[in-house]
Design an enzyme around this catalytic site. Structure first.
Site, PDB file in Angstrom:
ATOM      1  N   GLU A  35      -1.871  21.338  22.131  1.00 53.98           N
ATOM      2  CA  GLU A  35      -1.702  22.648  21.488  1.00 53.98           C
ATOM      3  C   GLU A  35      -2.954  23.491  21.704  1.00 53.98           C
ATOM      4  OE1 GLU A  35       1.382  23.779  20.921  1.00 53.98           O
ATOM      5  OE2 GLU A  35       1.725  22.124  19.530  1.00 53.98           O
ATOM      6  N   HIS A  36      -2.747  24.730  22.112  1.00 53.49           N
ATOM      7  CA  HIS A  36      -3.826  25.691  22.394  1.00 53.49           C
ATOM      8  C   HIS A  36      -4.652  25.273  23.609  1.00 53.49           C
ATOM      9  CE1 HIS A  36      -3.418  28.486  18.984  1.00 53.49           C
ATOM     10  NE2 HIS A  36      -2.883  27.442  18.376  1.00 53.49           N
ATOM     11  N   THR A  37      -4.167  24.327  24.347  1.00 52.58           N
ATOM     12  CA  THR A  37      -4.871  23.914  25.565  1.00 52.58           C
ATOM     13  C   THR A  37      -4.418  24.745  26.767  1.00 52.58           C
ATOM     14  OG1 THR A  37      -3.216  22.174  25.603  1.00 52.58           O
ATOM     15  CG2 THR A  37      -5.436  21.524  24.976  1.00 52.58           C
ATOM     16  N   LEU A 126       9.329  27.997  17.907  1.00 55.44           N
ATOM     17  CA  LEU A 126      10.154  27.379  18.953  1.00 55.44           C
ATOM     18  C   LEU A 126      10.317  28.323  20.149  1.00 55.44           C
ATOM     19  CD1 LEU A 126      12.865  25.765  16.655  1.00 55.44           C
ATOM     20  CD2 LEU A 126      10.970  24.622  17.789  1.00 55.44           C
ATOM     21  N   SER A 127       9.464  29.339  20.168  1.00 57.44           N
ATOM     22  CA  SER A 127       9.395  30.245  21.316  1.00 57.44           C
ATOM     23  C   SER A 127      10.671  31.026  21.588  1.00 57.44           C
ATOM     24  CB  SER A 127       8.982  29.480  22.576  1.00 57.44           C
ATOM     25  OG  SER A 127       7.715  28.970  22.396  1.00 57.44           O
ATOM     26  N   SER A 128      11.208  31.619  20.552  1.00 57.28           N
ATOM     27  CA  SER A 128      12.359  32.491  20.785  1.00 57.28           C
ATOM     28  C   SER A 128      11.940  33.681  21.648  1.00 57.28           C
ATOM     29  CB  SER A 128      12.948  32.973  19.460  1.00 57.28           C
ATOM     30  OG  SER A 128      11.960  33.617  18.700  1.00 57.28           O
ATOM     31  N   GLU A 161       4.440  39.533  27.239  1.00 54.82           N
ATOM     32  CA  GLU A 161       3.887  39.067  25.958  1.00 54.82           C
ATOM     33  C   GLU A 161       2.460  39.619  25.763  1.00 54.82           C
ATOM     34  OE1 GLU A 161       5.898  36.239  24.572  1.00 54.82           O
ATOM     35  OE2 GLU A 161       4.739  36.271  22.716  1.00 54.82           O
ATOM     36  N   ASP A 173       4.958  28.235  26.913  1.00 54.88           N
ATOM     37  CA  ASP A 173       6.289  28.545  26.380  1.00 54.88           C
ATOM     38  C   ASP A 173       7.230  29.017  27.482  1.00 54.88           C
ATOM     39  OD1 ASP A 173       4.846  28.073  24.127  1.00 54.88           O
ATOM     40  OD2 ASP A 173       4.899  30.131  23.386  1.00 54.88           O
ATOM     41  N   TYR A 223      -4.740  34.097  16.699  1.00 55.46           N
ATOM     42  CA  TYR A 223      -4.483  33.440  17.994  1.00 55.46           C
ATOM     43  C   TYR A 223      -5.424  34.024  19.053  1.00 55.46           C
ATOM     44  CZ  TYR A 223      -1.969  31.683  22.064  1.00 55.46           C
ATOM     45  OH  TYR A 223      -1.639  31.042  23.239  1.00 55.46           O
TER      46      TYR A 223
HETATM   47  C1  GLA Z   1       1.940  29.783  21.318  1.00 55.91           C
HETATM   48  C2  GLA Z   1       1.588  30.359  22.681  1.00 55.91           C
HETATM   49  C3  GLA Z   1       1.400  29.260  23.722  1.00 55.91           C
HETATM   50  C4  GLA Z   1       0.440  28.191  23.229  1.00 55.91           C
HETATM   51  C5  GLA Z   1       0.799  27.745  21.814  1.00 55.91           C
HETATM   52  C6  GLA Z   1      -0.233  26.822  21.231  1.00 55.91           C
HETATM   53  O1  GLA Z   1       3.188  29.160  21.344  1.00 55.91           O
HETATM   54  O2  GLA Z   1       2.601  31.244  23.115  1.00 55.91           O
HETATM   55  O3  GLA Z   1       0.962  29.821  24.933  1.00 55.91           O
HETATM   56  O4  GLA Z   1      -0.881  28.622  23.307  1.00 55.91           O
HETATM   57  O5  GLA Z   1       0.954  28.844  20.933  1.00 55.91           O
HETATM   58  O6  GLA Z   1      -0.259  25.628  21.926  1.00 55.91           O
END
Ligand code: GLA
Length: 382
Positions: A35-37, A126-128, A161, A173, A223
């Site tokens: 995550e956040h990598t 969940l990246s809608s 985005e 995502d 973020y």
């Molecule tokens: C969001 C961002 C991704 C990622 C995650 C954290 O979903 O859109 O690019 O950085 O946060 O892992």
């Protein structure tokens, strides 16, 4: 479930525009670990899921574009010459963003009509939004024969985005949503933007998601702040991205950076290592190890990287108390959204009931449970 959604969207398109349309389905994603990598050019381990956005789209003779958001019952009309983000435009900016980024590349679009709807709640982590961007870029690529590769398309979605939604996100995502493989997760190298596919079978265990149903304010600016911290530490270390840093390198500049920033960078270095350890444990079927890595990831996100919140921490701590749960962690950007849990199949229902009632007790509101299947990425429906 998706069949119903697709049918509903198709029917609505016909009602509004009286013609046939191209059908696209674009999934949301989960992330096992990492995550956040992604914006540190590191490693992530996401998978596309069997929930997402269904889109019907067709060329139009009119002098404008019309997009109907079926869930909200709102018609959005715009012209192809509009290319500035809309203030508080929400979902409109993802669509306008994709259109504008395509045009920036000199690609020629015509007017179009579209209807879309989804079955992933926004704000659930969940990246809608990636699903929506990918649905449009995929549909437009097909309609106007733009000849873009999938990789071209996800970079356009990501730009939408960045430039229209104002989130300086990584590529995880959009990649997972576009390239997902059934029953599999993708070990993605975010520097080369290439992935290895891992078939996922957790044997007696399964994944459960708990949605806190909270999306704390300022999560977008927080973020972007995290990303800025990582970039400034990289600069300090004279490297391209934290992906290239070791713990030892970081110790070398410890006195020159704040203790908070040190911990944040350390989290990224350790999380990248956890992704590799996770991939190894999957290969060797070491399920307990997977769980341990998930808990460690959460601890890092909460205590070092500081992107968790009381609701997420509560869910993970309750999971940790339950011997039928191997691991749990917050998922996605943070400050709300879901936790992902690896739970013994036979004990899943009991765990669900226990967690939901404890959550209600603690916060006076419901958390929602989702079961997901790992599914294929953005595609046309015949
Ligand atoms: C969001 C961002 C991704 C990622 C995650 C954290 O979903 O859109 O690019 O950085 O946060 O892992």
């Amino acid at each position: 479930m998706n069949k119903k959604l697709i049918k509903k969207v198709r029917r609505s398109f016909k009602e509004h525009f009286k013609t046939k349309a191209l059908q696209v389905f674009s999934p949301g994603r989960i992330n096992l670990i990492g995550e956040h990598t992604d914006y540190n050019e590191g490693f992530v381990f996401p998978a596309a899921i069997n929930k997402g956005i269904a889109l019907s789209i067709q060329q139009s003779e009119a002098n404008k574009c019309q997009v109907f958001a079926l869930d909200k019952e709102v018609m959005y009309e715009f012209t192809l010459s509009e290319n500035e983000p809309i203030v508080n435009g929400g979902w409109r900016n993802y669509i306008l963003g994709v259109v504008s980024e395509l045009e920036k590349l000199g690609l020629k679009l015509g007017n179009f009509n579209a209807v879309f709807a989804g079955n992933i709640p926004s704000g659930a982590g969940l990246s809608s939004s990636a699903a929506l961007e990918n649905a449009f870029v995929y549909g437009l690529n097909e309609l106007f024969a733009l000849r873009l590769s999938k990789k071209d398309m996800i970079l356009i979605s990501q730009k939408a985005e960045h430039n229209f939604a104002g989130v300086q996100c990584g590529i995880m995502d959009q990649y997972a949503s576009m390239f997902g493989v059934k029953n599999s997760a993708l070990l993605l190298d975010c520097r080369t933007v290439t992935a290895k596919t891992y078939r996922i079978d957790f044997k007696k265990y399964k994944l459960l998601l708990f949605n806190t149903n909270v999306a704390h304010e300022l999560s977008e600016s927080a973020y972007n702040d995290r990303r800025t911290v990582c970039e400034s530490i990289s600069k300090h270390l004279n490297i391209k991205a934290l992906r290239d840093a070791t713990h030892k390198d970081l110790e070398g500049i410890q006195k020159e950076v704040s203790a908070e920033d040190f911990q944040k960078a350390l989290y990224i270095i350790e999380e990248n290592q956890r992704v590799h350890a996770f991939a190894k444990a999957i290969k060797k079927n070491k399920l307990k190890k997977l769980g341990k890595l998930m808990y460690a990831s959460h601890a890092g996100l909460s205590e070092q990287y500081k992107v968790s919140c009381p609701e997420l921490d509560f869910l993970v701590h309750r999971a940790k108390e339950n011997p039928n749960v191997l691991g749990a962690r917050m998922m996605g950007g943070g400050f709300g959204g879901c936790t992902i849990n690896l739970v013994l199949k036979g004990a899943a229902e009991e765990f669900e009931n226990e967690i939901t009632s404890k959550f209600l007790n603690e916060f006076g509101m419901e958390c929602t449970v989702y079961q997901v299947e790992l599914s294929k990425g953005t595609h046309i429906i015949k």
